[in-house]
Design a protein around this motif. Structure first.
Motif, mmCIF file in Angstrom:
data_model
loop_
_atom_site.group_PDB
_atom_site.id
_atom_site.type_symbol
_atom_site.label_atom_id
_atom_site.label_comp_id
_atom_site.label_asym_id
_atom_site.label_seq_id
_atom_site.Cartn_x
_atom_site.Cartn_y
_atom_site.Cartn_z
ATOM 1 N N PRO A 44 -55.342 -40.060 -51.315
ATOM 2 C CA PRO A 44 -55.533 -41.351 -50.660
ATOM 3 C C PRO A 44 -56.780 -41.296 -49.782
ATOM 4 N N GLU A 45 -57.526 -42.394 -49.772
ATOM 5 C CA GLU A 45 -58.735 -42.424 -48.946
ATOM 6 C C GLU A 45 -58.408 -42.110 -47.491
ATOM 7 N N TYR A 46 -57.211 -42.508 -47.097
ATOM 8 C CA TYR A 46 -56.778 -42.287 -45.725
ATOM 9 C C TYR A 46 -56.859 -40.802 -45.379
ATOM 10 N N LEU A 47 -56.400 -39.951 -46.324
ATOM 11 C CA LEU A 47 -56.390 -38.509 -46.097
ATOM 12 C C LEU A 47 -57.823 -37.985 -45.998
ATOM 13 N N LEU A 48 -58.683 -38.424 -46.934
ATOM 14 C CA LEU A 48 -60.078 -37.979 -46.916
ATOM 15 C C LEU A 48 -60.750 -38.411 -45.619
ATOM 16 N N ALA A 49 -60.453 -39.643 -45.204
ATOM 17 C CA ALA A 49 -61.061 -40.145 -43.972
ATOM 18 C C ALA A 49 -60.592 -39.329 -42.779
ATOM 19 N N PHE A 50 -59.331 -38.913 -42.816
ATOM 20 C CA PHE A 50 -58.804 -38.134 -41.700
ATOM 21 C C PHE A 50 -59.514 -36.785 -41.602
ATOM 22 N N VAL A 51 -59.717 -36.125 -42.744
ATOM 23 C CA VAL A 51 -60.444 -34.860 -42.733
ATOM 24 C C VAL A 51 -61.852 -35.080 -42.198
ATOM 25 N N GLY A 52 -62.481 -36.164 -42.659
ATOM 26 C CA GLY A 52 -63.827 -36.486 -42.185
ATOM 27 C C GLY A 52 -63.850 -36.742 -40.691
ATOM 28 N N LEU A 53 -62.809 -37.408 -40.221
ATOM 29 C CA LEU A 53 -62.714 -37.714 -38.797
ATOM 30 C C LEU A 53 -62.640 -36.427 -37.979
ATOM 31 N N LEU A 54 -61.857 -35.465 -38.475
ATOM 32 C CA LEU A 54 -61.756 -34.194 -37.771
ATOM 33 C C LEU A 54 -63.101 -33.475 -37.767
ATOM 34 N N LEU A 55 -63.808 -33.571 -38.899
ATOM 35 C CA LEU A 55 -65.059 -32.829 -39.035
ATOM 36 C C LEU A 55 -66.200 -33.452 -38.242
ATOM 37 N N TRP A 56 -66.295 -34.780 -38.280
ATOM 38 C CA TRP A 56 -67.486 -35.405 -37.717
ATOM 39 C C TRP A 56 -67.210 -36.375 -36.585
ATOM 40 N N GLY A 57 -65.952 -36.553 -36.244
ATOM 41 C CA GLY A 57 -65.657 -37.490 -35.178
ATOM 42 C C GLY A 57 -65.634 -38.907 -35.700
ATOM 43 N N PRO A 58 -65.210 -39.841 -34.836
ATOM 44 C CA PRO A 58 -65.038 -41.212 -35.302
ATOM 45 C C PRO A 58 -66.372 -41.920 -35.450
ATOM 46 N N SER A 59 -66.660 -42.377 -36.645
ATOM 47 C CA SER A 59 -67.834 -43.202 -36.896
ATOM 48 C C SER A 59 -67.698 -43.705 -38.315
ATOM 49 N N MET A 60 -68.739 -44.365 -38.804
ATOM 50 C CA MET A 60 -68.677 -44.840 -40.173
ATOM 51 C C MET A 60 -68.827 -43.705 -41.174
ATOM 52 N N LEU A 61 -69.342 -42.572 -40.696
ATOM 53 C CA LEU A 61 -69.619 -41.475 -41.618
ATOM 54 C C LEU A 61 -68.389 -41.025 -42.412
ATOM 55 N N PRO A 62 -67.260 -40.715 -41.732
ATOM 56 C CA PRO A 62 -66.091 -40.306 -42.526
ATOM 57 C C PRO A 62 -65.641 -41.384 -43.513
ATOM 58 N N ALA A 63 -65.796 -42.640 -43.109
ATOM 59 C CA ALA A 63 -65.393 -43.733 -44.007
ATOM 60 C C ALA A 63 -66.265 -43.729 -45.247
ATOM 61 N N ILE A 64 -67.567 -43.567 -45.038
ATOM 62 C CA ILE A 64 -68.492 -43.581 -46.166
ATOM 63 C C ILE A 64 -68.211 -42.403 -47.083
ATOM 64 N N VAL A 65 -68.009 -41.235 -46.467
ATOM 65 C CA VAL A 65 -67.742 -40.047 -47.278
ATOM 66 C C VAL A 65 -66.429 -40.213 -48.036
ATOM 67 N N ALA A 66 -65.403 -40.715 -47.347
ATOM 68 C CA ALA A 66 -64.098 -40.855 -48.003
ATOM 69 C C ALA A 66 -64.173 -41.846 -49.156
ATOM 70 N N LEU A 67 -64.763 -43.014 -48.882
ATOM 71 C CA LEU A 67 -64.848 -44.025 -49.941
ATOM 72 C C LEU A 67 -65.749 -43.526 -51.063
ATOM 73 N N GLY A 68 -66.854 -42.874 -50.689
ATOM 74 C CA GLY A 68 -67.799 -42.389 -51.695
ATOM 75 C C GLY A 68 -67.169 -41.342 -52.588
ATOM 76 N N LEU A 69 -66.471 -40.380 -51.997
ATOM 77 C CA LEU A 69 -65.857 -39.309 -52.788
ATOM 78 C C LEU A 69 -64.782 -39.864 -53.713
ATOM 79 N N HIS A 70 -63.908 -40.679 -53.139
ATOM 80 C CA HIS A 70 -62.778 -41.185 -53.919
ATOM 81 C C HIS A 70 -63.257 -42.039 -55.092
ATOM 82 N N ASN A 71 -64.105 -43.021 -54.771
ATOM 83 C CA ASN A 71 -64.540 -43.940 -55.821
ATOM 84 C C ASN A 71 -65.561 -43.299 -56.745
ATOM 85 N N GLY A 72 -66.415 -42.440 -56.170
ATOM 86 C CA GLY A 72 -67.370 -41.713 -57.000
ATOM 87 C C GLY A 72 -66.648 -40.860 -58.032
ATOM 88 N N ALA A 73 -65.549 -40.230 -57.610
ATOM 89 C CA ALA A 73 -64.786 -39.389 -58.535
ATOM 90 C C ALA A 73 -64.214 -40.230 -59.672
#
Lengths: 296, 484, 222
Positions: free
Chosen positions: B341-370
């Motif tokens: 779920p994108e939610y899970l990817l976003a959460f990992v991103g949030l832990l790694l980079w803190g709250p911003s659009m970056l984890p959202a972009i990475v999560a959406l990009g990875l999930h949909n790109g895959a």
């Protein structure tokens, strides 16, 4: 054979409870049903609250069923739709639910809920220190609430923040997030993802006791003044369905629940009487923050 | 085609100054190591719970997708009418979770609420894809029919047969999506895998979360093995037996929902134009305006990220590159990414980079790109290169990329509206998108606001749909739109 | 001539995809005529035939060159499609799922006429070019109209078969208008030859008395 059947029964339990409740309108005898959204440890909900259902069955002399519901909006919808007649709600959710179901009442609250508190916690890198006064230095930091509908994780802390700064949180903090859950708030502040967070004090105390918190990284910097929180709310029309005095019987059963095994599901030390007016401050706060419209 | 790609890239670059991409995190490793350890040591909650949740997930998915496919098919018959396209774009622009929250109000927390929450947005998607499949059928056969043949007869003889295989492939792919959607519905309380997964994630019980996640992945990966066309009726019957349709309709509440709840608050006591204007103005300034801006900025940047992930990863699963080992690894990676779920990817991103659009972009990009990489890789397997074709990077840039680019672009355009919709569930990152405000409106039981915000989302989606349709026409991206 | 005028085209300029192909065209065709259209490809034959079809859509059995067959459907279904307009949707759907007795018999007979009886339930995509062409023709025959309009209906089959099929077309239809590329075939079966060249009618004469040699100027280089 017997154990296999038992397993199948267990297997379909959530489903069955879910379906029987939905079918129940079409049956003449409705089963008294309750739900509860605990403020922590959502695991094995059916098992833990199943025991509470058994206890209530014995006390009330009628069948009682528990259904698990996850989100605040879904729980309120179930209460409004008469799928559940009794619910263990947070302060704000209870006010919202009773607002949508005329005649419903708060009948009991946890002993702890008469004077509930929110902790403001901060990551050590912020340099914020614990103190008695409101931590004004949190301005400019990144900040996370819990769930949007939570009293201790959202409503009350937002109230105190606004009261101090006279501004909306988005104008005070560099970023405002909603972690969705108290435990999550701890994890996010502990990892430094957010600088500051707010949460239900019982969740913090519990996780601290379990050793899940690294206090060198995250600590409590402020405790809010107290306010009323969780309570049992019951629909107004239960007496007409289960007989006069049923509401009192439910209240009595809740207040007399002494078995620690049952109480730990909530987790509370005991239940004490409550009434709607106890929650007037919560309602006023919700209206003042624009989370609720004024009641006409 | 290249110009369109560059246009999107430029638009995304222009959005960058408004996107908040700062990295601010300090000690992600404690939580991440717990998470990693959990992934390595999956521990199912209990076998009956797991099986029960999986059965529910499948039952909701099967019923919802079947109903959606039938409804979408009928809509697709009339897809040349603008209002049908508009309706389809409208219903699919609303996230399944929001449909579920709406239906919970009307029919209670019941199986019908869950099935409809999947069926309705899926009908919108099916209408679009089926409709476009029908449009792309060679019209020669239609023109050769005797004059006076009824439209429907003509459709069943000349349009449906050529479109049928693509239709089946696509429907099967949607079933995979349906299983994911069904799992996600657990987040609000339907008894699917998501119910337990969300709890486990919230409580930080990563071993349990991993077990649930792997079980879901296993079901999705083996889908092609057990999902046989001949068995479908049996599966549907089983789904109906396991999860019979039940609803708790309270007529008073339904009436109240339509006559009071969704009426804008200032109008409930009677018409008051001035109050309505103030209400709209406040909503526009505080929610709609910023929500729209954030949604579009996030959507555009995530689109470019998705494209990047696709172009980088599709060779991993293409027969034209690598060996059996790299391809297997690639498959595993893509399956995990598109099932998570994108939610899970976003959460990992949030832990790694803190709250911003970056984890959202990475999560959406990875999930949909895959997802798109999987489809493009699949498509590239059908290409026949000459035996002496170059290898390595030269093969990628000269032989393969030019051939798959059209398909890639078509898939990506389809995905754009999905990106906009998915951004709704990333409230944990503190990005106030339209979905964030819709979620708030639901949790404040303000259905009037929710409805207005849903309408705005739908309008945005319709605009995106129109642009994509226009681009598709102009670039003649008439690839088979299956598998989206 | 006292037969009824079926098609009367006067001073028509016809085009295809917004390009004028035929200019100032005058053509009158009477019932009972068997007209062969000759001319190089690009001369405007297809455009003219399409136009004629639109003049009497309900009386014409139409056999286009790009056959318009549905490849994944069987020969039976592709032939049946000739009469989709004469049945209700339900009847058509029933036939799509399971061929009914009556159309099955009728179509079997027509399939036998064009030599496809063995392939009645084979998908068209599995047939050869010639067989597909015959399926296409069979569909037009199945329509059982008085007027047949065909664009190279027998071009993909061998000479002997072409001869038989043309005879069949002429026997089953009162009026025939066909584009052909085989001059001999035209002279053998048709009563009137219309020659097109670069969008104008170059010649229009009875077949009797014409010879292959005189018709060759239609194809000569300018």
């Amino acid at each position: 054979m017997k154990s296999a059947r038992k397993r199948v029964t267990a297997c379909g339990r959530i489903l069955l409870s879910f379906l029987l409740v939905t079918c129940s309108t079409f049956l003449s005898a409705q089963t008294f049903t309750f739900t509860a959204i605990p403020d922590q440890d959502e695991t094995r909900l059916t098992e833990r609250f199943g025991r509470v259902a058994t206890y209530l069955s014995q006390q009330l002399g009628t069948e009682v069923r528990y259904i698990p519901v996850k989100s605040y909006p879904a729980a309120v919808a179930a209460f409004r739709n008469d799928q559940v007649q009794l619910a263990w709600f947070g302060g704000l959710t209870g006010v919202q639910a009773r607002n949508l179901v005329p005649g419903s009442e708060a009948i009991a609250q946890g002993a702890e809920d008469t004077a509930f508190k929110t902790y403001f916690i901060a990551h050590s890198s912020t340099g914020l220190k614990a103190g008695d006064a409101f931590p004004a230095a949190i301005a400019g930091k990144s900040f996370t609430f819990g769930s949007k509908g939570s009293t201790s994780g959202r409503l009350m802390p937002e109230f105190f923040v606004r009261e101090h700064f006279k501004k909306a949180p988005e104008q005070i903090f560099s970023r405002v997030g909603f972690s969705g859950d108290h435990s999550r708030t701890i994890a996010l502040v502990q990892s430094g993802a957010y600088d500051v967070g707010v949460l239900n004090y019982t969740v913090w105390d519990e996780e601290l006791k379990l050793g899940k918190i690294d206090t060198s990284k995250v600590s409590v910097i402020w405790t809010t003044p107290t306010y009323p929180d969780y309570q049992w709310s019951i629909r107004g029309d239960v007496d007409s369905k289960w007989g006069a005095g049923f509401k009192q019987k439910v209240q009595k059963a809740l207040l007399e629940m002494k078995d620690p095994k049952l109480l730990e599901a909530f987790p509370r030390s005991a239940f004490v009487p409550a009434q709607n007016s106890d929650y007037a401050p919560i309602e006023d706060t919700a209206v003042s923050l624009g989370i609720m419209d004024e009641i006409m | 085609m290249v110009r369109t790609s560059l246009l999107f890239l430029l638009a995304a670059l222009l959005c960058l100054p408004w996107a908040d991409l700062q990295i601010s995190t300090l000690d992600p490793w404690l939580e991440l190591s717990r998470l990693g350890w959990g992934l390595l040591t999956p521990l199912p909650p209990s076998t009956p719970t797991l099986l029960d949740a999986l059965a529910n997930t499948l039952a909701f998915a099967l019923q919802g997708v079947a109903l959606g496919a039938v409804a979408g098919f009928w809509l697709a018959l009339f897809y040349r009418w603008q209002w049908v396209r508009t309706l389809a774009a409208f219903i699919r622009s609303i996230h399944e979770l929001f449909w579920a929250l709406l239906f919970v109000q009307l029919v209670g927390l019941s199986s019908v609420a869950g099935v409809l929450a999947i069926a309705i947005p899926y009908a919108g998607t099916f209408a679009k894809i089926y409709g476009e499949l029908f449009e792309e059928v060679d019209p020669a056969a239609l023109e050769a029919l005797p004059a006076g043949t009824s439209r429907l007869s003509a459709f069943f003889f000349t349009v449906l047969p050529p479109a049928w295989p693509h239709l089946l492939t696509y429907t099967r792919y949607r079933l995979e999506c349906g299983i994911r959607s069904s799992a996600v519905l657990g987040f609000i309380g339907l008894p699917t895998v998501g119910f337990h997964l969300e709890t486990a994630l919230k409580q930080g019980m990563y071993s349990e979360a991993a077990a649930l996640f792997y079980a879901l992945v296993l079901v999705i990966v083996t889908l092609h093995l057990w999902m046989r066309r001949q068995l479908l009726p049996l599966y549907l019957l089983l789904a109906l037996w396991w999860l019979p349709p039940a609803a708790q309709v309270n007529p008073t509440l339904v009436w109240q929902f339509f006559t009071v709840d969704i009426v804008p608050a200032p109008l409930r006591a009677g018409w008051d134009g001035a109050a309505l204007w103030l209400w709209l103005q406040a909503l526009w300034l505080k929610q709609i305006g910023p929500g729209l801006a954030n949604t579009v900025v996030l959507g555009l940047i995530a689109l470019v990220a998705t494209s990047g992930v696709t172009l980088l990863t599709f060779p991993l699963v293409s027969r034209l590159f690598g060996n059996i080992f790299t391809r297997s690894t690639g498959h595993v990676f893509l399956v995990l990414m598109r099932s998570a779920p994108e939610y899970l990817l976003a959460f990992v991103g949030l832990l790694l980079w803190g709250p911003s659009m970056l984890p959202a972009i990475v999560a959406l990009g990875l999930h949909n790109g895959a997802i798109i990489a999987h489809l493009v890789g699949h498509y590239s397997n059908e290409l026949n290169l000459r035996e002496d074709a170059v290898t390595g990077f030269n093969r990628y840039f000269y032989e393969v990329l030019p051939r798959v680019y059209r398909t890639f672009l078509a898939f990506t355009l389809y995905r754009f509206e999905i990106l906009l919709r998915e951004s709704a569930i990333l409230g944990i990152l503190g990005i106030p998108t339209l979905g964030f405000f819709i979620d708030s409106a639901f949790s404040e039981f303000r259905f009037d606001r929710a409805l207005l915000l849903l309408l705005v989302t739908a309008l945005l989606n319709m605009a995106v749909d129109m642009i994509a349709r226009h681009l598709r026409r102009r670039l003649q991206l008439s690839t088979h739109p299956e598998d989206l | 001539m006292n037969a009824a005028v079926l098609f009367d085209v006067q001073q028509a300029s016809l085009g295809y995809q917004q390009r004028a192909i035929l200019h100032g065209l005058n053509l009158r065709i009477h019932a009972g005529e068997k007209v062969a259209l000759l001319g190089e490809s690009g001369a405007g034959k297809t455009t003219l035939l399409r136009h004629l079809r639109t003049l009497r859509p309900d009386e014409v059995a139409w056999c286009p060159q790009h056959s318009g067959l549905v490849p994944m459907l069987s020969v039976f279904h592709n032939i049946y499609m000739g009469r989709l307009d004469r049945h209700s949707l339900l009847y058509n759907l029933a036939n799509l799922l399971h061929p009914l007795q009556q159309p099955r018999q009728d179509i079997q007979r027509i399939a036998a006429d064009v030599g496809l009886q063995e392939y009645l339930f084979t998908s068209v995509e599995k047939l050869s070019g010639g067989q597909q062409s015959r399926t296409n023709l069979a569909r037009a025959l199945y329509q059982q109209r008085a007027v047949f309009i065909g664009d190279e209906p027998v071009s993909a089959v061998d000479e002997l078969q072409a001869d038989q099929l043309m005879a069949l077309i002429c026997a089953r239809h009162d009026t025939v208008v066909v584009a052909l590329h085989d001059v001999e075939l035209a002279l053998r079966h048709c009563t009137r030859i219309v020659g097109l060249r670069a969008g104008v009618i170059e010649l229009d004469q009875p077949a009797a008395g014409s010879s292959a040699a005189t018709l060759c100027r239609l194809y000569a280089a300018t």
